[in-house]
Every structure is written in structure tokens, then in C-alpha cells.
Design a protein around this motif. Sequence first.
Motif, short mmCIF file in Angstrom:
data_model
loop_
_atom_site.label_atom_id
_atom_site.label_comp_id
_atom_site.label_asym_id
_atom_site.label_seq_id
_atom_site.Cartn_x
_atom_site.Cartn_y
_atom_site.Cartn_z
N PHE A 2 -21.61 3.44 -12.84
CA PHE A 2 -21.65 4.89 -12.99
C PHE A 2 -20.24 5.41 -13.19
N THR A 3 -20.12 6.40 -14.04
CA THR A 3 -18.81 6.94 -14.38
C THR A 3 -18.56 8.26 -13.65
N THR A 4 -19.62 8.95 -13.24
CA THR A 4 -19.48 10.19 -12.49
C THR A 4 -20.21 10.06 -11.16
N ILE A 5 -19.72 10.78 -10.17
CA ILE A 5 -20.32 10.74 -8.84
C ILE A 5 -21.55 11.65 -8.81
N ILE A 6 -22.70 11.07 -8.53
CA ILE A 6 -23.96 11.81 -8.52
C ILE A 6 -24.22 12.38 -7.14
N LYS A 7 -24.58 13.65 -7.08
CA LYS A 7 -24.93 14.26 -5.80
C LYS A 7 -26.33 13.82 -5.39
N PRO A 8 -26.57 13.65 -4.09
CA PRO A 8 -27.92 13.27 -3.63
C PRO A 8 -28.94 14.33 -4.02
N ASN A 9 -30.10 13.87 -4.41
CA ASN A 9 -31.20 14.77 -4.73
C ASN A 9 -31.97 15.06 -3.44
N ALA A 38 -28.60 7.23 -4.00
CA ALA A 38 -28.28 8.41 -4.83
C ALA A 38 -27.18 8.07 -5.82
N LEU A 39 -26.16 7.37 -5.34
CA LEU A 39 -25.06 6.97 -6.22
C LEU A 39 -25.51 5.97 -7.27
N LEU A 40 -26.50 5.14 -6.92
CA LEU A 40 -27.04 4.17 -7.87
C LEU A 40 -28.15 4.76 -8.73
N GLN A 41 -28.47 6.02 -8.48
CA GLN A 41 -29.53 6.74 -9.19
C GLN A 41 -30.89 6.06 -9.01
N ILE A 42 -31.15 5.66 -7.77
CA ILE A 42 -32.44 5.06 -7.41
C ILE A 42 -33.24 6.10 -6.64
N PRO A 43 -34.50 6.36 -7.02
CA PRO A 43 -35.33 7.35 -6.30
C PRO A 43 -35.45 7.00 -4.82
N CYS A 44 -35.54 8.04 -3.99
CA CYS A 44 -35.55 7.82 -2.54
C CYS A 44 -36.60 8.70 -1.87
N CYS A 136 -23.00 20.18 4.60
CA CYS A 136 -22.36 21.49 4.77
C CYS A 136 -21.23 21.71 3.78
N LYS A 137 -20.40 20.67 3.60
CA LYS A 137 -19.21 20.81 2.76
C LYS A 137 -19.43 20.30 1.34
N ASP A 138 -20.61 19.69 1.10
CA ASP A 138 -20.94 19.16 -0.23
C ASP A 138 -19.89 18.14 -0.70
N VAL A 139 -19.58 17.18 0.21
CA VAL A 139 -18.61 16.14 -0.15
C VAL A 139 -19.09 14.79 0.38
N TYR A 140 -18.67 13.73 -0.30
CA TYR A 140 -18.93 12.38 0.18
C TYR A 140 -17.86 11.98 1.18
N LEU A 141 -18.28 11.24 2.19
CA LEU A 141 -17.36 10.68 3.18
C LEU A 141 -17.37 9.17 2.98
N GLY A 146 -16.57 2.37 -0.01
CA GLY A 146 -17.87 1.87 -0.43
C GLY A 146 -18.22 2.24 -1.86
N ILE A 147 -17.76 3.41 -2.30
CA ILE A 147 -18.06 3.84 -3.68
C ILE A 147 -17.40 2.89 -4.68
N GLU A 148 -16.18 2.46 -4.37
CA GLU A 148 -15.51 1.50 -5.25
C GLU A 148 -16.28 0.17 -5.28
N ASP A 149 -16.78 -0.25 -4.12
CA ASP A 149 -17.55 -1.50 -4.07
C ASP A 149 -18.86 -1.38 -4.84
N LEU A 150 -19.46 -0.19 -4.81
CA LEU A 150 -20.66 0.04 -5.64
C LEU A 150 -20.31 -0.11 -7.11
N LYS A 151 -19.19 0.47 -7.50
CA LYS A 151 -18.77 0.39 -8.91
C LYS A 151 -18.52 -1.04 -9.34
N HIS A 152 -17.99 -1.85 -8.42
CA HIS A 152 -17.67 -3.24 -8.75
C HIS A 152 -18.78 -4.21 -8.34
#
Length: 468
Positions: A2-9, A38-44, A136-141, A146-152
Motif C-alpha cells: 500500500f502506498t497510502t495509509i488507509i483509515k479504519p472503516n 484496515a491497513l491491508l484493506q481486508i474486511p473486518c 479521538c485524535k484520528d491518528v495511528y499509534l 509495524g506499518i513499515e513491517d506491513l509494507k515489507h
Amino acid sequence: MFTTIIKPNIPKILEEILNNLQKIGAIPILVGGCVRDALLQIPCKDYDVEIFGIDSLESIIKSLEKYGPVKLVGKSFGVLTLKVDTYDFDFALARTEKKIGHSHQDFEVTTNANLSFKQAATRRDFTINAIGYDFCKDVYLDPFNGIEDLKHKKIKHINDTTFIEDPLRVYRAIQFASRFEFIIDDKTKELCKQMVLNDDLSYLPKERVYEELKKLFLKSQKPSIGFELLKELEVLKYFPELKALINCEQEKEYHPEGDVWVHTLMTLDEMAKIIKKENIQDEYRILYLFYAILCHDLGKPYCTEEINGKITSYKHESLGVEPTISFLSKLTNESKFIEKVIPLVKNHLAPFQLFKDSSSLKAVKRLSLKCNIEDLCLVCLADCKGRTIPNKEICDKAVLWLLKKARDLNISQVALKSLVQGRDLINLGLKPSKEFKEILDFALNLQIDENANKEEILNNIIIKYIRI
């Protein structure tokens, strides 16, 4: 990936719940699989929420119960579950865990409303499962990248000390790698091997191991990835029935792909393709089909030999029953499930044999008495295609031949129904006895071999067993 960070649905109902939790002073953070998926765009459909800033279970329950019945999983764990429509929500107080024994339950759990997200996430297994989403803040922690490991596409543990506290993580690493087709980090592999070497996995309840393999089967497009990792990480020492397949030779004319282990892994991937193509949704059926194909050649190590320059494995189907029972008993106590698998193992060659011999309808009828023909044909198809033979079209041809005959007789999914039952013998004046089985077998043989109707069968019973 993924090239952009997807917000959870986030479902509307969950948004409402999270907003209400904030009103009582809670800081709700989405965690675990729902964030990763959500980051992998898999339904949940399952959402885990970790609650910071508050340690009052009572106030949290009061906030949640307006949406449905709230279940307290364990007061010491501070975990609440809530089901709304098709969604399953878990709410847990922020906590730390400490291993205090060998059992999977031997953890000292300490809830702490003032923990940082990073402190709470340290207890998690892999970096890709330690990503949070602050609603509340609409941000990933993401304290452990872990996001880098998902990308790789990498499965990487968080902390050496905490990781080895739970040996189930060996199976979890394997099933995640299989599901997502990720690689396991070298250091993580080393820790997994160390847990196996220390025999830590022997303390795991079979039910927990079964659940991890269940996820592997249900969510992998190539289950072979997981089983190769079971071999690489030496987990097969706990399953000698599978380990025996390695280096068990096969005749190259029929199995040019290699030994029985190689063939078995190929059949697992074929079964995954077949299940997808047939759009099979029943999880229970999917699982017993996978276990049937996994176990279908477990008998070969007991009978493989070279005769006149050719490698043979006569009667491996029936010889596979005992190791199948032994293997499955290490994973489940559900006898009905094992009973579903056994006839598929014992008869997995039958569809091809009947096709090859152009067998009569009598043989098809008798086969229906042994197992579900629809299921058996799927196992046979995966077995036939799970090899590198050039003429794989024969596989579909053989299965379709049998299925047509069985469907025409309405016995593809159910056994042939006996025209004569025990009550019919009683109506003839016979008293229930050990002889009943012999008489009913006689009746069924007439039905199958002579195509006799019920009246004809009863007359034959009268002549043979009643009239002198």
C-alpha cells in the motif's frame, strides 16, 4: 502493498460507542487485527478496543449495555465483549502481563489506566499486531514500526523477553505468514526454534493449537506456506505422523513432484483453490476437507517399498486410518469431526479406481454407504491435481464421471437408503436379535446387486429366514 495509509472503516454503531466512552473519561484505542486488516484493506467484523484513562469496569459496562448484553470474560483481565448485529466488539482495560508458570493461563495480569500505549502494546506478539488507532485524535499509534513491517511483508516480534513467554506465538507466526504470505524475521525464527527446542510447545492445550491451524486453513490461499514453516521451525516433532512423510519416496511416473511431503503440500494448495472455486462457505466442512487431504497419505510410510524396480504403497489408504486418528487426536477431542475425516482418507482412491474400471452403479451405491461422495470427489480431485503430472485433465474427468452417476441416483451427498428396515422385519413376525444385521445386510445386497424392490426383498427374506 500500500502506498497510502488507509483509515479504519469503523461501523457507525462503533463510532457511537466510542464517542460515549469518551464522555465517561475513557480514551478508546482500536488495536490488533482490526487495525492491521484496515491497513491491508481486508474486511473486518471483529473489533478490539483497548481502554486507557479509566479503570472502572462498572462505568464502562453501564456505557456499553445500552447497545446489548455485555459479557465479562474475566474480571482480572478486564475484558468485556459485546455483539451488535453482525459485529463482535471486545473492550479491554489497558494492562501488562507477566508469565508465572508453564500453562497458557499462568499469566499475572495488571490493569493500569495510566499506561502509555507503547507500554501496553509491549505485551503483544508482533509489530503488525501492535498498531493502534486513536479514534479521538484520528491518528495511528505505531511504537514498534509495524506499518513499515506491513509494507515489507514481515512478521517481526516486539520484545525478546515477552515474546518467548507464550509458545503459542510460534503457531501464530506460522499462520500469519501463511495467511498474508509474509516472511518471518530471522531473529523471530530463532526465538521460535528456541521455544521448540526447549519443548515449550508441549504445554499448549490442543484446542489453542487447533484454533491457530484453523485460521491458517480458513484464511490462506496457499496453506503449504504454513506447513513448510512447521517443518523449518521443527514443530513437526510434535506431529510424527506428518514428519514421516518427509523423504518417503513415490513412484516418479505418478508423482514426479517428489516425496509424500511435497505432494501433500501441493494437495493442500489445490484444496484451497477447489474450495474457492466451489464457493464453499461452511467452515466445518472446509476444515474436515483440509484435514482429509492433509492426512490422505499418512499410511504410505507404513507400506512403501520397491517391487520390480517400482515404488509401491499398496493399501496405504486403509493403513492411513490409524495415523490419522493419532494425529487428529493431538488437535481435537471431537470424535464426530475425526469420524468425518477417516472415511475420506480410507476411500480417497475410490473415485479414480471406479472411473478407471468403468464400474457399475452397484459400486457407486456401495461407495455412498462408506462416505459422502461429493466430499470424497473434492479430496480425490485435490490429490490428483496436487502433483506435476502432465495430463491433469483426467482428474476432472474422473470426478465428474462419478459425480454424475451419484447425482443421478440422488446419493452424492447422502448414503443409499435401505428399502428394508428393522421395523419391516418385526412386521414379518421376527423378533429383534443378532440375526437382524445379517438379514438387513442380505436385504441391502439384494437391493444393490439385483436392483430388487421392497416387495421382492421381503419375499426373499421370508423364503430364506422364515419359511422352512
